[in-house]
Each structure stands twice: as C-alpha cells, then as structure tokens.
Design a protein around this motif. Structure first.
Motif, PDB file in Angstrom:
ATOM      1  N   ARG A  20      60.571  77.638 -25.179  1.00 48.92           N
ATOM      2  CA  ARG A  20      59.843  79.129 -25.289  1.00 48.92           C
ATOM      3  C   ARG A  20      58.971  79.640 -24.311  1.00 48.92           C
ATOM      4  O   ARG A  20      58.380  80.412 -24.281  1.00 48.92           O
ATOM      5  CB  ARG A  20      59.058  78.683 -26.408  1.00 48.92           C
ATOM      6  CG  ARG A  20      57.774  78.028 -26.186  1.00 48.92           C
ATOM      7  CD  ARG A  20      57.057  77.549 -27.721  1.00 48.92           C
ATOM      8  NE  ARG A  20      56.082  76.272 -27.219  1.00 48.92           N
ATOM      9  CZ  ARG A  20      55.422  75.879 -28.406  1.00 48.92           C
ATOM     10  NH1 ARG A  20      55.518  76.468 -29.450  1.00 48.92           N
ATOM     11  NH2 ARG A  20      54.805  74.548 -28.270  1.00 48.92           N
ATOM     12  N   ASP A  66      66.076  81.613 -19.029  1.00 51.33           N
ATOM     13  CA  ASP A  66      67.159  82.495 -19.123  1.00 51.33           C
ATOM     14  C   ASP A  66      67.466  83.022 -17.862  1.00 51.33           C
ATOM     15  O   ASP A  66      68.213  83.747 -17.546  1.00 51.33           O
ATOM     16  CB  ASP A  66      67.029  83.762 -20.192  1.00 51.33           C
ATOM     17  CG  ASP A  66      68.067  84.288 -20.646  1.00 51.33           C
ATOM     18  OD1 ASP A  66      69.634  83.683 -20.519  1.00 51.33           O
ATOM     19  OD2 ASP A  66      68.185  85.036 -21.602  1.00 51.33           O
TER      20      ASP A  66
ATOM     21  N   ASN B   3      58.795  76.403 -30.851  1.00 53.17           N
ATOM     22  CA  ASN B   3      59.468  75.907 -29.785  1.00 53.17           C
ATOM     23  C   ASN B   3      60.963  75.606 -30.237  1.00 53.17           C
ATOM     24  O   ASN B   3      61.332  75.665 -31.246  1.00 53.17           O
ATOM     25  CB  ASN B   3      59.094  74.597 -29.047  1.00 53.17           C
ATOM     26  CG  ASN B   3      59.449  74.420 -27.684  1.00 53.17           C
ATOM     27  OD1 ASN B   3      60.034  75.338 -27.173  1.00 53.17           O
ATOM     28  ND2 ASN B   3      59.413  73.194 -26.948  1.00 53.17           N
ATOM     29  N   PHE B   4      61.862  75.607 -29.190  1.00 52.99           N
ATOM     30  CA  PHE B   4      63.249  75.479 -29.888  1.00 52.99           C
ATOM     31  C   PHE B   4      64.129  74.970 -28.337  1.00 52.99           C
ATOM     32  O   PHE B   4      63.494  75.172 -27.227  1.00 52.99           O
ATOM     33  CB  PHE B   4      63.887  77.138 -29.981  1.00 52.99           C
ATOM     34  CG  PHE B   4      63.460  78.038 -29.061  1.00 52.99           C
ATOM     35  CD1 PHE B   4      64.562  78.135 -27.791  1.00 52.99           C
ATOM     36  CD2 PHE B   4      62.529  78.829 -28.838  1.00 52.99           C
ATOM     37  CE1 PHE B   4      64.094  79.245 -26.836  1.00 52.99           C
ATOM     38  CE2 PHE B   4      62.023  79.735 -27.912  1.00 52.99           C
ATOM     39  CZ  PHE B   4      62.867  79.740 -26.880  1.00 52.99           C
ATOM     40  N   PHE B   6      66.934  75.432 -25.700  1.00 49.98           N
ATOM     41  CA  PHE B   6      67.454  76.846 -24.994  1.00 49.98           C
ATOM     42  C   PHE B   6      68.707  76.320 -24.489  1.00 49.98           C
ATOM     43  O   PHE B   6      68.579  75.262 -23.616  1.00 49.98           O
ATOM     44  CB  PHE B   6      66.629  77.515 -24.102  1.00 49.98           C
ATOM     45  CG  PHE B   6      67.184  78.621 -23.457  1.00 49.98           C
ATOM     46  CD1 PHE B   6      66.804  79.776 -24.011  1.00 49.98           C
ATOM     47  CD2 PHE B   6      67.865  78.319 -22.262  1.00 49.98           C
ATOM     48  CE1 PHE B   6      67.094  80.984 -23.152  1.00 49.98           C
ATOM     49  CE2 PHE B   6      68.382  79.492 -21.742  1.00 49.98           C
ATOM     50  CZ  PHE B   6      67.988  80.631 -22.080  1.00 49.98           C
ATOM     51  N   LYS B   8      72.207  77.779 -22.432  1.00 51.69           N
ATOM     52  CA  LYS B   8      72.898  79.167 -21.626  1.00 51.69           C
ATOM     53  C   LYS B   8      74.383  78.673 -21.203  1.00 51.69           C
ATOM     54  O   LYS B   8      74.597  78.461 -19.873  1.00 51.69           O
ATOM     55  CB  LYS B   8      72.119  79.435 -20.520  1.00 51.69           C
ATOM     56  CG  LYS B   8      72.648  80.867 -19.933  1.00 51.69           C
ATOM     57  CD  LYS B   8      71.359  81.474 -18.925  1.00 51.69           C
ATOM     58  CE  LYS B   8      71.706  82.911 -18.579  1.00 51.69           C
ATOM     59  NZ  LYS B   8      70.906  83.313 -17.639  1.00 51.69           N
ATOM     60  N   LEU B  27      71.066  84.621 -28.438  1.00 49.12           N
ATOM     61  CA  LEU B  27      70.250  85.308 -28.096  1.00 49.12           C
ATOM     62  C   LEU B  27      70.838  86.256 -26.787  1.00 49.12           C
ATOM     63  O   LEU B  27      71.570  85.873 -26.119  1.00 49.12           O
ATOM     64  CB  LEU B  27      69.057  84.533 -27.229  1.00 49.12           C
ATOM     65  CG  LEU B  27      68.105  85.311 -26.226  1.00 49.12           C
ATOM     66  CD1 LEU B  27      67.311  86.087 -26.896  1.00 49.12           C
ATOM     67  CD2 LEU B  27      67.528  84.376 -25.242  1.00 49.12           C
ATOM     68  N   SER B  28      70.820  87.657 -26.915  1.00 49.62           N
ATOM     69  CA  SER B  28      71.112  88.488 -26.087  1.00 49.62           C
ATOM     70  C   SER B  28      70.285  88.994 -24.962  1.00 49.62           C
ATOM     71  O   SER B  28      69.545  88.211 -24.573  1.00 49.62           O
ATOM     72  CB  SER B  28      71.963  89.774 -26.762  1.00 49.62           C
ATOM     73  OG  SER B  28      72.965  90.297 -25.712  1.00 49.62           O
ATOM     74  N   GLY B  30      67.272  90.085 -25.987  1.00 51.40           N
ATOM     75  CA  GLY B  30      65.978  89.393 -26.355  1.00 51.40           C
ATOM     76  C   GLY B  30      64.862  90.328 -26.767  1.00 51.40           C
ATOM     77  O   GLY B  30      63.897  90.178 -26.718  1.00 51.40           O
ATOM     78  N   ILE B  34      62.783  88.224 -29.218  1.00 49.66           N
ATOM     79  CA  ILE B  34      61.734  87.578 -28.869  1.00 49.66           C
ATOM     80  C   ILE B  34      60.358  88.221 -29.105  1.00 49.66           C
ATOM     81  O   ILE B  34      59.623  87.381 -29.709  1.00 49.66           O
ATOM     82  CB  ILE B  34      61.547  87.556 -26.987  1.00 49.66           C
ATOM     83  CG1 ILE B  34      63.026  86.865 -26.611  1.00 49.66           C
ATOM     84  CG2 ILE B  34      60.344  86.910 -26.512  1.00 49.66           C
ATOM     85  CD1 ILE B  34      63.000  87.004 -24.870  1.00 49.66           C
ATOM     86  N   LEU B  47      68.441  78.340 -29.398  1.00 47.99           N
ATOM     87  CA  LEU B  47      68.748  79.780 -29.021  1.00 47.99           C
ATOM     88  C   LEU B  47      69.850  79.357 -27.972  1.00 47.99           C
ATOM     89  O   LEU B  47      69.890  78.683 -27.058  1.00 47.99           O
ATOM     90  CB  LEU B  47      67.615  80.415 -28.206  1.00 47.99           C
ATOM     91  CG  LEU B  47      66.759  81.150 -29.088  1.00 47.99           C
ATOM     92  CD1 LEU B  47      65.722  82.011 -27.833  1.00 47.99           C
ATOM     93  CD2 LEU B  47      67.555  82.198 -30.064  1.00 47.99           C
ATOM     94  N   SER B  49      71.777  81.571 -25.420  1.00 41.39           N
ATOM     95  CA  SER B  49      71.974  82.728 -24.520  1.00 41.39           C
ATOM     96  C   SER B  49      73.290  83.120 -24.395  1.00 41.39           C
ATOM     97  O   SER B  49      74.248  82.289 -24.040  1.00 41.39           O
ATOM     98  CB  SER B  49      71.109  82.591 -23.289  1.00 41.39           C
ATOM     99  OG  SER B  49      71.266  83.677 -22.450  1.00 41.39           O
TER     100      SER B  49
END
Lengths: 161, 262
Positions: A20, A66, B3-4, B6, B8, B27-28, B30, B34, B47, B49
C-alpha cells in the motif's frame, strides 16, 4: 515488506515498502525528498505531481511498487546542475507565481510536462494543462504568466492581476 | 488503507492466474480504485496490476474498427485515436485532468462503470464490442446498472473494438470539481442509423435515448429533437443537479453534440 528499486532524479534508489505504500510516501518518507507535497491525498490538488517515465502523474494515487524500475523526476531534480533555478522555476519567481508555495512543486512539474508536449502553448492551453493543480493563493494568473514566460513568449503586455 | 499483496505480472496468463487467489482484484490505472481503497470502500487481499502487460496496451486499426487495449491510458487514446476516431479521442482527452489521463485506462473505466464516467457513453453510443479473456460482449449487453457490468468473477477486459461512425461527437457538461460529467451525451451516426448514449444522468448508469435516435436517424439535425421531451423519472439527484435539470441537459447536450458532429 518488499524491496522496490527505481531511478529518481537520475540516481538509482531502492527501499523496503508495503503493497500500500504510495509513491508520494516512498519519495518523502523513504527517500527524504519532501519537495513533493501531499495536499489532499485524493488526487484532486496536484501538489504531489512528479514525472514517471516523462509523464506527469499524481504520486499520491500511484503505488510505489507499480512504478518499480521507472524513471522518476521530482521537484528536487528540476534545478540546473549548478543549483541555480531552471528557466521555469526562475519564471515562477520573476512573475510572483507563488505565495505560500505549497502548490508550487506540483505546479512546476505539471508545467514542465506541459511545455515538453507543447513548447509554445496559448494562455488557454496553459490553463487547460494546469487543470489538475489547485492553488489557493494566487488566482492562477501569475502562474499562467510564468509558464508563458518560460516558453519564451512575451508576457510584458499581460497585466498582473 | 488496509495493506495487501501487490503483484505485477508481465503476461495476461500470469495475471489471470494471480486473480484466482481469494480476495484478489485487478488494478489498472488506479485513479478510482486507489481513492476507494483509501476510504476503505475496497480492501482487496491481493492487487494484480495490469499496467505491465504489453498485450493489453495500444491503439490500432484492425478487424471491426479501432482496437483499444484495455490498459491504454486516456492520454494515449487522445493522441493515437485522433486521426481515426476524433470524437473518441476528444472524449479521452477531456477526462479528469492531465495527470489522471496519464494513468487512468479505458478498461478500468468501463469495468468500474461509474454512472458519471465519460467512456461508457462513448462505448455504448459507438456500439463497441468489449473483448474479455473469455468472450466478446456487445456494449448493449455489457452495461447493467450502477457500477455493474456483464463481467464475471475472474474475467477482465482485454480490449474494446469501436466501429468508426460516419459522424460523431461527445459533449459533456463538466462537474467542475470532480471533472466527471454532470451530464454528457455521445452521438454517433452510422450507415445503420444514429445512436445516442447519455452518462451522468441515469440513476442506473449510462443509457440510450432511443426516441432521439429514431428522430435523428430520420433527420440528423438538432431541430429533429426539438419536439421531444426527456422524463426526469429515475435520474440522478445530488447537490450538483436535480433530475429535472439533468433531463434538460440531456436534450440540450444532444442538440450540441449533433451540431458538433454535423
């Protein structure tokens, strides 16, 4: 925690982040680059604008993970190599394009991206290009004037308001 | 926000595999998700991405019209679609602000289906086809109400295919704080007739104004809808506008869009 690496203002950096962790938090808390301001934290105000791979984004609405591997540029990377103000920054000073200065880092980053895409914008194009940045002091007039001056246009006939 | 984990992925196959885990969400760009997560309206465990998958990005002409990859940001559609489908490019170039357009994507927008978002109007009026990892869905079947679409669990939009109309225009009346459409109308004229899609007004999200479509198919001029009325029943009511105000805007903006397209 996960390790994230990217290039910020030309330097390779890395740090431990959570999923996050926002890019704005990583820059400020992880790297100590506090020039990137967090105003609204809801992607409305634009104080947190930085460049990611050359494109202006709101760093409060991008996860650090990201943009792993990306080229990031912040306000700390905008001065000339000798530390003097860049043409755009100097134009903000010359035209009184700031009062409290809180929005200024985001304004400068958005304006720099705007000028990179459109080196000689009209006043209307500057105003449209800064729609994502909010200033509560200046009424925008002197900011727009600064951006026009930085693009090399004659702003002497534009009245200060 | 909570929290999560992530992740990609670099390929669509890896993304689909990651989305099978419990509590996983795509998630694109965001730009909505977000903000929703900060408000704890969404709290995914993982998530996934979609922004690092080359096959989901880009704009090109192909079979059936203009193909737009689901993870293509609005700014890229505004640039790349301009010579092929100017009305769609103009819509993309008017979403949010420059920074939002550099991150937000078409796939994210139509998967979310916000009742005031711009893209649903362009997709529905164009009679576009939504391509997912499993099937092709006609726009008329895709949008199913507030934040509701035909997508199933684990199904993601991969591209949108737009047939290119003879004439088209999108006119939106901005809600100046959010830059969403207070009301927006997309008009598209094809050999098969005219389609009119309205966003920002319907209580169930984007919809087609079929009476205007019939009138404009017979005579593509703003005067053709002069005698029509729009019912405010079921329209959005918030502090920015009453249902009656939005109903009025639907007709006015449709006229403006026809004039802009002609």
């Amino acid at each position: 925690m996960t390790k994230v690496s990217m290039t910020v203002n030309g330097k390779s950096v890395s740090g431990e982040v959570e999923g996050r962790t926002l890019l704005s938090s990583f820059l400020r808390d992880g790297l100590g680059l506090t020039g990137t301001h967090i105003g609204c934290d809801t992607s409305q105000c634009g104080a947190c604008v930085v460049h990611v791979d050359g494109r202006a984004v709101k760093s409060c609405t991008v996860f650090a993970l990201d943009v792993a591997g990306a080229q990031v540029k912040t306000i700390e990377g905008m001065a000339n190599p000798d530390g003097s103000l860049s043409v755009l920054q100097q134009a903000f000073q010359d035209n009184h394009g700031l009062q409290c200065g809180f929005c200024t880092p985001g304004m400068v980053m958005s304006a720099a991206a705007l000028l990179a895409d459109n080196p000689s914008p009209t006043e209307a194009e500057v105003r449209h290009g800064l729609e994502g940045n909010i200033c509560r002091c200046t009424g925008y007039h002197n900011i727009v004037k600064a951006v026009l001056q930085a693009s090399g246009q004659d702003v002497s006939k534009i009245a200060a308001e | 926000m909570h929290n999560f984990d992530f992740v990609k992925p670099a390929t669509l196959a890896d993304a689909l595999a990651a989305l099978k885990s419990d509590g996983a969400q795509a998630l694109s760009g965001g730009q909505t998700l977000i903000a929703s997560m900060k408000q704890r309206l969404a709290a995914p465990a993982t998530l996934v991405s979609l922004t690092g998958i080359p096959e989901l990005k880009g704009v090109c002409i192909g079979e059936g019209g203009l193909h737009v990859g689901a993870a293509t940001p609005h700014a890229e559609v505004a640039r790349e679609a301009a010579k092929h489908y100017p009305a769609l490019a103009a819509l993309a170039g008017g979403i949010g602000d420059p920074q939002v357009r550099n991150r937000g994507t078409i796939g994210g927008s139509i998967a979310n289906n916000d009742p005031s978002a711009c893209y649903p109007a362009g997709v529905l009026a164009s009679g576009a086809t939504i391509v997912t990892n499993r099937r092709r869905i006609a726009a008329d079947d895709y949008f199913q109400g507030l934040f509701t679409t035909a997508l199933h669990e684990g199904e993601i939009v991969t591209s949108v295919v737009f047939p290119i109309p003879q004439k088209a225009a999108y006119v939106k009346f901005d809600q100046p704080a959010s830059r969403f459409a207070l009301t927006g109308v997309f008009v598209a004229k094809t050999a098969d007739g005219v389609r009119v899609a309205v966003t920002g007004a319907g209580g169930d999200g984007v919809f087609r104004w079929t009476e205007a479509e019939a009138a404009l198919s017979a005579n593509f001029a703003a005067s053709a809808i002069a005698g029509l009325t729009v019912s405010p029943d079921g329209m959005i009511h918030d502090l920015h506008g009453t249902p009656a105000y939005r109903a009025h805007l639907v007709k006015v903006l449709t006229g403006h869009a026809v004039q802009a397209a002609a």
